[in-house]
Enzyme design. Structure first.
Site, PDB file in Angstrom:
ATOM      1  N   GLN A  52       0.829  -1.200   0.000  1.00 53.31           N
ATOM      2  CA  GLN A  52       0.000   0.000   0.000  1.00 53.31           C
ATOM      3  C   GLN A  52       0.869   1.259   0.000  1.00 53.31           C
ATOM      4  OE1 GLN A  52      -3.253   0.123  -0.309  1.00 53.31           O
ATOM      5  NE2 GLN A  52      -3.826  -2.006   0.045  1.00 53.31           N
ATOM      6  N   TYR A  87      -4.668 -13.153  -3.679  1.00 57.40           N
ATOM      7  CA  TYR A  87      -3.964 -11.940  -4.127  1.00 57.40           C
ATOM      8  C   TYR A  87      -3.094 -11.456  -2.962  1.00 57.40           C
ATOM      9  CZ  TYR A  87      -7.867 -12.084  -7.477  1.00 57.40           C
ATOM     10  OH  TYR A  87      -8.804 -12.471  -8.403  1.00 57.40           O
ATOM     11  N   CYS A 117     -10.399  -1.683  -4.301  1.00 56.16           N
ATOM     12  CA  CYS A 117      -9.955  -0.317  -4.603  1.00 56.16           C
ATOM     13  C   CYS A 117     -10.747   0.274  -5.770  1.00 56.16           C
ATOM     14  CB  CYS A 117      -8.458  -0.293  -4.907  1.00 56.16           C
ATOM     15  SG  CYS A 117      -7.950  -1.374  -6.267  1.00 56.16           S
TER      16      CYS A 117
END
Length: 459
Positions: free
Chosen positions: A291, A320, A416
């Site tokens: 991130q 993921y 996201c």
């Protein structure tokens, strides 16, 4: 594929528009002659003068000329930064309203795709970021040399027009300083810079990432071609800079539409830099995903793991999985963690991170999750709890089919992209109820938002 647009009397004409709302990318939306018009930089309830640039069959693109009636929510745009540059789509909007916009983006996506029961979903207010500015710990700047002048910065959206960026107010100060130092060293050492138009080899992109915890800095020079004059000398000079401990070359070519190529080679220093989140350490190689806002990541991961309601007898699947962050943080709460990731370097980092944190109950596998997970299940792997953090394109349809067949009891989806999230929920709610959606503002001043969705198996 080229888009067709009309060359009619609207083209490059100034018009007066009242802005009704913001689009999903933060642009102002109004109407001109019953057709929707998009105006970046305009805000709801403003009356603006705009220049029509392209008139498509179903919508119009325009640019802001001036504001006749200003919104009370408008704030000053950062100085010395071109408004056209990406990553500051909402920098002219008050932060309170940015948070409201991001929640509304989720609600609008749900309304558009209407997954089962969407009107009753509990969508919480957006959790604000601790830092509105200078929060990004990774800078990925393009470099070019034209008529003897070197530019380093970001391209305008959907173009090859490069803006030189001595200042980027969302970027951490240390990464910006290193970027500018790399540029100065390239000029001093006469290191070739890649030329897109003439297809000359050289340095194309400079990536600088810093650990929030250790302050270590990793520099990656993305080049077109492998043999670049004075590259090793540049690497030696970079190693003398404060906190720069890891230097890499990533090789690409002009046929590759992505920023990164497939070949990465260390030029000097450590293999990885080390970040720390929630008491766990994570080693990061250049291509490993992490991130961009490490301070807010603590809130994101804390909420996501809380939503899982884990128990000591469960097997947690971390799909993921990247460098293993979520699985390793949660490993103390479950019997077993199994992570699946497509990028080989990230899997190698995850395995290293397991050892780094002395975790004994986590394994990581490389491959597409929709293929690897069924194979592991055939070998007897239980799927009790699942957490997914896919790219903006959302979950692979093959994975959704696998999930609907295997039906893990507890399931958390980190997204996201509200649009692909809502589309995925249409399929997932065949078997799951959506209990809660939490918004986390990971990227202030942009239109991007991060959602955590808690799903439970419907009985």
């Amino acid at each position: 594929m080229r888009r067709n647009f009309r060359h009619n009397n609207h083209k490059e004409k100034d018009v007066i528009i009242t802005i009704k709302r913001l689009g999903i990318n933060g642009e102002g939306i109004g109407y001109y002659k019953k057709k929707i018009i998009f105006i970046p930089g305009a805000l709801p309830d403003e009356v603006v003068v705009a220049k029509i640039i392209k008139d498509y069959p179903h919508y119009i693109q325009a640019e802001l000329v001036r504001i006749k009636e200003k919104s009370p929510d408008r704030v000053a745009f950062p100085k010395d930064v071109p408004p056209e540059v990406g990553g500051l789509e909402l920098a002219h909007l008050s932060y309170k309203k940015q948070l409201e916009f991001k929640k509304n983006n989720v609600l609008e996506a749900l309304k558009k795709y209407h997954p089962r029961g969407y009107a009753k979903y509990k969508v919480k207010n957006t959790i604000p970021a601790p830092n509105e500015w200078h929060y990004r710990n990774k800078a990925q700047y393009q470099i070019e040399r034209d008529h003897g002048k070197t530019k380093l910065g970001l391209f305008a959206p959907h173009s090859h027009k490069l803006f030189d960026l001595p200042i980027m107010p969302t970027q951490s100060k240390d990464t910006q300083k290193i970027e500018r130092t790399v540029k100065a060293l390239i000029e001093k050492l006469h290191v070739p810079v890649a030329n897109y138009y003439r297809h000359f080899p050289g340095i194309k992109t400079i990536v600088v990432r810093q650990s929030e915890a250790s302050k270590e800095i990793q520099v990656t020079l993305i080049t077109v071609g492998h043999e670049v004059k004075n590259l090793l000398t540049l690497s030696q000079e970079l190693s003398k800079l404060p906190n720069v401990v890891s230097i890499y070359q990533n090789e690409t070519d002009w046929r590759n539409p992505q920023v990164w190529g497939n070949k990465t080679e260390k030029l000097g220093g450590k293999n990885q830099i080390t970040e720390e989140i929630l008491g766990k350490k994570f080693a990061l190689s250049p291509r490993a995903f992490f991130q961009l806002n490490p301070v807010q990541t603590v809130n994101l991961y804390s909420e996501a793991i809380k939503f899982l309601d884990l128990t000591p007898d469960q097997t947690l699947i971390d799909a993921y999985s990247g460098v293993g962050t979520l699985g390793i943080i949660a490993a103390d709460q479950v019997k077993q963690v199994v992570g699946i990731e497509t990028i080989p370097e990230a899997v190698a980092d995850a395995k290293h991170n397991v050892e780094l944190n002395h975790v004994k109950n986590a394994d990581y596998f490389q491959g597409n999750v929709e293929k690897v997970l069924p194979q592991l299940q055939e070998q007897g792997l239980p799927v009790d709890a699942l957490i997914v953090d896919p790219p903006r394109t959302g979950l692979a349809k093959g994975l959704i089919k696998t999930l609907l067949r295997t039906k893990p009891k507890t399931f958390v989806y980190i997204s996201c992209n509200p649009s692909t999230l809502a589309q995925d929920l249409v399929l997932l709610t065949e078997s799951y109820n959506v209990r809660l959606i939490e918004n986390i503002d990971m990227l202030p001043q942009t239109a991007r938002c991060e959602c955590i969705v808690k799903l439970t198996l419907r009985k």
